[in-house]
Design an enzyme around this catalytic site. Structure first.
Site, PDB file in Angstrom:
ATOM      1  N   HIS A 391       0.807  -1.218   0.000  1.00  0.00           N
ATOM      2  CA  HIS A 391       0.000   0.000   0.000  1.00  0.00           C
ATOM      3  C   HIS A 391       0.840   1.269   0.000  1.00  0.00           C
ATOM      4  O   HIS A 391       0.313   2.368  -0.152  1.00  0.00           O
ATOM      5  CB  HIS A 391      -0.930  -0.023   1.227  1.00  0.00           C
ATOM      6  CG  HIS A 391      -2.005   0.994   1.209  1.00  0.00           C
ATOM      7  ND1 HIS A 391      -2.084   2.041   2.114  1.00  0.00           N
ATOM      8  CD2 HIS A 391      -3.073   1.146   0.375  1.00  0.00           C
ATOM      9  CE1 HIS A 391      -3.138   2.768   1.858  1.00  0.00           C
ATOM     10  NE2 HIS A 391      -3.756   2.261   0.803  1.00  0.00           N
ATOM     11  N   LYS A 393       3.342   4.346  -1.054  1.00  0.00           N
ATOM     12  CA  LYS A 393       3.459   5.155  -2.263  1.00  0.00           C
ATOM     13  C   LYS A 393       4.759   5.968  -2.164  1.00  0.00           C
ATOM     14  O   LYS A 393       4.859   6.914  -1.387  1.00  0.00           O
ATOM     15  CB  LYS A 393       2.280   6.120  -2.415  1.00  0.00           C
ATOM     16  CG  LYS A 393       0.901   5.435  -2.455  1.00  0.00           C
ATOM     17  CD  LYS A 393       0.270   5.367  -1.100  1.00  0.00           C
ATOM     18  CE  LYS A 393      -1.200   5.005  -1.117  1.00  0.00           C
ATOM     19  NZ  LYS A 393      -1.577   3.768  -1.735  1.00  0.00           N
ATOM     20  N   ASP A 398      17.420   9.309  -7.662  1.00  0.00           N
ATOM     21  CA  ASP A 398      18.868   9.258  -7.425  1.00  0.00           C
ATOM     22  C   ASP A 398      19.210   8.963  -5.958  1.00  0.00           C
ATOM     23  O   ASP A 398      20.285   9.343  -5.481  1.00  0.00           O
ATOM     24  CB  ASP A 398      19.533  10.572  -7.859  1.00  0.00           C
ATOM     25  CG  ASP A 398      19.430  10.810  -9.356  1.00  0.00           C
ATOM     26  OD1 ASP A 398      19.281   9.820 -10.094  1.00  0.00           O
ATOM     27  OD2 ASP A 398      19.461  11.982  -9.773  1.00  0.00           O
ATOM     28  N   HIS A 699      -8.325  11.288   1.461  1.00  0.00           N
ATOM     29  CA  HIS A 699      -7.486  10.101   1.290  1.00  0.00           C
ATOM     30  C   HIS A 699      -6.187  10.218   2.086  1.00  0.00           C
ATOM     31  O   HIS A 699      -5.324   9.348   2.034  1.00  0.00           O
ATOM     32  CB  HIS A 699      -7.178   9.906  -0.200  1.00  0.00           C
ATOM     33  CG  HIS A 699      -6.584   8.579  -0.538  1.00  0.00           C
ATOM     34  ND1 HIS A 699      -5.241   8.411  -0.812  1.00  0.00           N
ATOM     35  CD2 HIS A 699      -7.144   7.347  -0.640  1.00  0.00           C
ATOM     36  CE1 HIS A 699      -5.005   7.141  -1.089  1.00  0.00           C
ATOM     37  NE2 HIS A 699      -6.128   6.469  -0.979  1.00  0.00           N
ATOM     38  N   LYS A 701      -3.290  10.450   5.075  1.00  0.00           N
ATOM     39  CA  LYS A 701      -2.853   9.624   6.202  1.00  0.00           C
ATOM     40  C   LYS A 701      -1.875  10.478   7.010  1.00  0.00           C
ATOM     41  O   LYS A 701      -0.659  10.384   6.862  1.00  0.00           O
ATOM     42  CB  LYS A 701      -2.168   8.342   5.734  1.00  0.00           C
ATOM     43  CG  LYS A 701      -3.076   7.422   4.884  1.00  0.00           C
ATOM     44  CD  LYS A 701      -2.990   7.721   3.423  1.00  0.00           C
ATOM     45  CE  LYS A 701      -3.706   6.701   2.558  1.00  0.00           C
ATOM     46  NZ  LYS A 701      -5.118   6.531   2.784  1.00  0.00           N
ATOM     47  N   ASP A 706       0.828  19.306  18.331  1.00  0.00           N
ATOM     48  CA  ASP A 706       1.425  20.470  19.001  1.00  0.00           C
ATOM     49  C   ASP A 706       2.172  21.407  18.065  1.00  0.00           C
ATOM     50  O   ASP A 706       3.036  22.174  18.515  1.00  0.00           O
ATOM     51  CB  ASP A 706       2.379  20.013  20.114  1.00  0.00           C
ATOM     52  CG  ASP A 706       1.671  19.320  21.263  1.00  0.00           C
ATOM     53  OD1 ASP A 706       0.450  19.482  21.389  1.00  0.00           O
ATOM     54  OD2 ASP A 706       2.350  18.612  22.031  1.00  0.00           O
TER      55      ASP A 706
END
Length: 884
Positions: A391, A393, A398, A699, A701, A706
């Site tokens: 899952h 991404k 380089d 979508h 995450k 703080d």
């Protein structure tokens, strides 16, 4: 010996490819001979340390005189058939006019036959090597390369120096039959690689990590262990085994020291927290544009991995869509320039969801058969094949620039801060659409990119530019997402994870396929290399750590890593002022036999300790999970209902929920509302002259704490993403080191520049406070209303909550959308919608009062329904862990 290809310094040579020559051509090599202080002079077992200087490299090999003799006899025989003088280097000191190498017998005896002393032998040996290394024809000979422990990887500066090289026997990885094969081992700073007997092909790579070890067994055997596997090597003698052991152990100790030492790294990550630089990216426009610029800057290699991948997406979309900004165009152009591109895709369960990975592989590898490689991987066994996914991404350039996010390079992800729901652009040229008579030209979302998962899940990836939705009838689902980019050493850490995954997939499924090479990690970048990397202009200094969820099936780890989960729990428990969570899912249930993660328990503990203070928890979630179906109808929303069932049990329903547990801890409803806000996002637009509305899908995450700690990546807030044995995930943990003046709970406060600006950018968009002319590709912005003190009653109640409630009320009056607290059962939906406004002018007038996108998340919708599937439902056949 076959003529060797000459090496052009201007040629792009990848880190996992050997150089054409053993010694670098036209670079002098000098040998300094000393007598080893461990030699046994009484037995004439004299060892010589031969220190070689060549280009910027220096290394030492230990040899006996008999070893030198064996080399000399071989080269003398070889020289008899070659014109040596023609290959002499022109830029070395003059030597005596000789045409053949001196005899090895001259090393031992003088002209009168007397045996020479050690110093005389050493001097003769020095002259001999000076002579041999002055001629290309000898320098390229295999016996000389073996003698000096040189291979095509010795002088790859980006891989670090070779501490030791040589032939060893390696035990096969076949669990049924134990065989030994001759391999050329190359010991680098961060790994041991082994080549085939000809030294042309990499047969395997053993990466050093924080738990690496090496031991000598039965005198001549070496046992090497790291976090993912064990290998056995066999030496000719016990002395050789000790020599290899000491060299390997020294390099391992350096890596262990860098990667956490005996105490390990914070959060249990494979990588340390490092001083670095990073920048946040909001929505696909900002993210894709930065990715395009980074890909364009690639000099040697590009790594990409994702859950789904679409070569036919446009990374930049200002004005008319241009083919030059198609992802496949950029990849093809970079491959044609010599850049190697490695793409690792998830092999999804096609019967459940179509991700188009096989078509993507076909298209990509057909662009450039030499420089583009695509691996498709999933775990072995029925459970792993069907249930858990890769899952993460990642885009890595380089090994110096690394994007970590929840954003796949795929259809439907590109969006910008205005989040339009329609894309009907007409012109006077009367271009005919192949789907309907109305003219469509230059859409921002072309073909499959115009998507709405609630209406239809994507299929048919072989026709990317054909619409799958009728734009005249269906709005697109607006998409909100976030990511980050980091550089230098922390980018090397992201690259190391990718390399570990790639090499694991290569070894398991493609070991005998030479076209899929093993990948090699680079050493830490030099100051000069850092200056050469194109860093985002708004990047700031921060402490950065790479986190992951990884296990046996996904990466081959012997012990599961769940450092993302550990970082979430730790950050929540140590939060002083607020926790902001923005996530696609929210599944965490206290004291539950099915749900393992402890995030909800950390929130309960921290909020309970903060009772009576202004400690706040902000949670922003999608109003409806993105599954095909209508959530207002029982019969068309089974998938949605099941995911929502677990989310409601996490948020507000039952003693294991956040709200339920706090009530059991003595909190009243008003006290809970004082500390916690659950919200979502909604958008409206006009289609065919009529006002429409749709969920603005989240979508992301992300968690910010703080204004000083940020965690962003691919991990959803559920067990699938958090516990390590299920979906593979990667995230960045960032702790601010650049602080700026701010306010918190009515007091002056030093906030982190990265975290606070990231959070302010998000809040400004959600609350409708971004400037009208805001440019998504430029991070700087200012708003009239302060977004600093988000713990104050003024902001929490009178800005955030008030805006969400007002927007909610308007949408419910105009559209009667679901979910809503006004509906407790499916049978009540029709009654709820019977008084819907029909006058379009009235709708538009009311919608003008909407501020931004923020609305309240309904926690009471369908509270009288049992959302768990019926006993005869197909979903009962699927393990519940799939949805948690």
């Amino acid at each position: 010996m076959a003529e060797q290809q000459r090496y052009d310094p201007g040629t792009i040579v990848q880190p996992n490819e050997p150089l054409p020559n053993n010694f670098l051509p036209e670079h002098p090599a000098k040998v300094f001979v000393t007598v080893c202080n461990t030699s046994d002079f009484s037995s004439q077992e004299i060892w010589y340390d031969l220190t070689v200087e060549h280009d910027s490299f220096q290394w030492t090999v230990r040899r006996k005189l008999s070893d030198v003799a064996k080399l000399a006899f071989g080269l003398k025989a070889y020289s008899a058939f070659k014109d040596v003088s023609a290959s002499r280097l022109t830029d070395v000191d003059d030597f005596d006019a000789v045409t053949k190498p001196p005899s090895i017998m001259n090393f031992l005896h003088s002209a009168t036959g007397e045996r020479k002393n050690i110093e005389s032998v050493k001097e003769d040996m020095q002259q001999y090597f000076d002579y041999i290394l002055a001629y290309e024809i000898y320098r390229g000979h295999n016996s000389l390369a073996d003698f000096f422990e040189v291979s095509g990887f010795t002088f790859r500066k980006e891989l670090g120096r070779s501490k030791k090289e040589g032939y060893l026997q390696k035990q096969s990885d076949n669990c049924c039959v134990s065989t030994w094969s001759k391999r050329w081992a190359v010991l680098k700073d961060k790994f041991l690689m082994y080549l085939d007997e000809t030294k042309q092909y990499v047969e395997g790579v053993f990466l050093f990590d924080g738990v690496s070890s090496v031991v000598v067994e039965k005198g001549v055997f070496l046992k090497l262990k790291n976090s993912s596997h064990t290998i056995y090597l066999k030496c000719m003698t016990s002395e050789e085994a000790i020599n290899w052991h000491d060299s390997i152990e020294s390099n391992m100790e350096n890596v262990i020291s860098e990667f956490g030492g005996a105490m390990g790294n914070v959060h249990g990550s494979f990588a340390p927290a490092r001083p670095s630089v990073a920048h946040w990216l909001v929505d696909g426009c900002d993210f894709f544009s930065a990715v395009a610029d980074a890909l364009e800057s690639a000099k040697s290699e590009i790594f990409i991995t994702g859950w789904t991948f679409s070569p036919a997406i446009f990374l930049k979309r200002k004005g008319e869509l241009k083919d030059e900004w198609l992802l496949k165009t950029i990849i093809e152009k970079k491959a044609a320039s010599g850049v190697k591109i490695y793409i690792l895709l998830y092999n999804g369960p096609g019967v459940v969801v179509d991700l188009g990975e096989h078509y993507a592989k076909y298209i990509l590898e057909s662009l450039n058969e030499e420089n583009i490689r695509v691996l498709i991987h999933r775990g072995l066994g029925l459970e792993n094949n069907l249930f858990w996914s890769h899952h993460e991404k990642l885009i890595i350039v380089d090994q110096s620039i690394a994007f970590v996010s929840g954003i796949d390079l795929s259809f439907g992800r590109w969006d910008y801060h205005k989040h339009p729901m329609t894309d009907l652009k007409t012109s006077d040229d009367k271009e005919e659409s192949h789907h309907w008579s109305k003219c469509i030209c230059h859409p921002t979302w072309k073909g499959m990119d115009y998507a709405n998962d609630y209406v239809k899940a994507a299929t048919g990836y072989d026709k990317p530019f054909e619409d799958q939705l009728d734009r005249r009838i269906n709005p697109r689902m607006p998409w909100h997402d976030v990511g980050a980019v980091t550089y230098h050493e922390s980018a090397r850490d992201v690259a190391k994870h990718f390399i570990q995954r790639w090499n694991f997939a290569k070894a398991k499924r493609h070991r005998k396929q030479a076209k899929y090479a093993y990948l090699l990690p680079k050493v830490n970048p030099t100051v000069e290399e850092k200056y050469s990397v194109k860093v985002h202009p708004d990047a700031v200094k921060a402490e950065v750590q790479v986190l992951r969820s990884a296990g046996a099936w996904s990466v081959g780890l012997a012990e599961t890593e769940s450092s993302i989960h550990e970082a979430y729990v730790r950050a929540i428990k140590t939060a002083k002022h607020y926790v902001y969570i923005e996530n696609q899912f929210f599944v965490s249930i206290k004291d539950d036999d099915l749900v393992w993660n402890k995030i909800i328990e950390a929130l309960i503990e921290r909020i309970t300790a903060a009772k009576g203070t202004n400690f706040r928890v902000y949670v922003v979630l999608p109003l409806i999970p993105a599954f095909e179906g209508d959530f207002s109808k029982d019969e068309t929303s089974e998938d949605i209902q099941l995911v929502t069932y677990y989310q409601f049990r996490s948020i507000s329903r039952g003693d294991g929920s956040l709200v339920g547990a706090l009530k059991n801890n003595g909190f009243s409803d008003e006290e809970i509302k004082h500390h916690i806000s659950f919200c979502g996002l909604r958008q409206h637009d006009v289609l065919n002259g009529k006002a429409i509305s749709e969920v603005l899908y989240i979508h992301s995450k992300l968690m910010i704490v703080d204004d000083k700690i940020t965690i962003v990546g691919s991990a959803n807030l559920n067990d699938r993403s958090m516990i390590g044995t299920r979906d593979s995930e990667v995230a960045l943990w960032m702790r601010d080191t650049e602080l700026i003046p701010s306010m918190m709970d009515g007091k002056h406060y030093l906030a982190g520049k990265f975290s606070s600006n990231f959070r302010k950018r998000l809040f400004a968009e959600f609350l409708g406070l971004l400037p009208h002319d805001y440019d998504d590709e430029v991070s700087d912005f200012s708003v009239e209303r302060s977004l600093s003190d988000i713990t104050s009653d003024e902001f929490f109640n009178n800005i955030w909550e008030k805006t969400a409630r007002n927007n909610n009320q308007i949408y419910e009056e105009v559209f009667k959308p679901v979910p809503t607290d006004a509906v407790a059962r499916f049978s009540q939906v029709d009654e709820y919608r019977k008084d819907i406004i029909t006058n379009e002018e009235d709708k538009r007038e009311m919608l003008e009062q909407v501020q931004g996108y923020l609305v309240k998340f309904s926690t009471e919708y369908l509270k009288e329904e049992d959302l768990y599937p019926d006993a005869d439902s197909f979903l009962r056949l699927i393990p519940a862990e799939m949805f948690t």
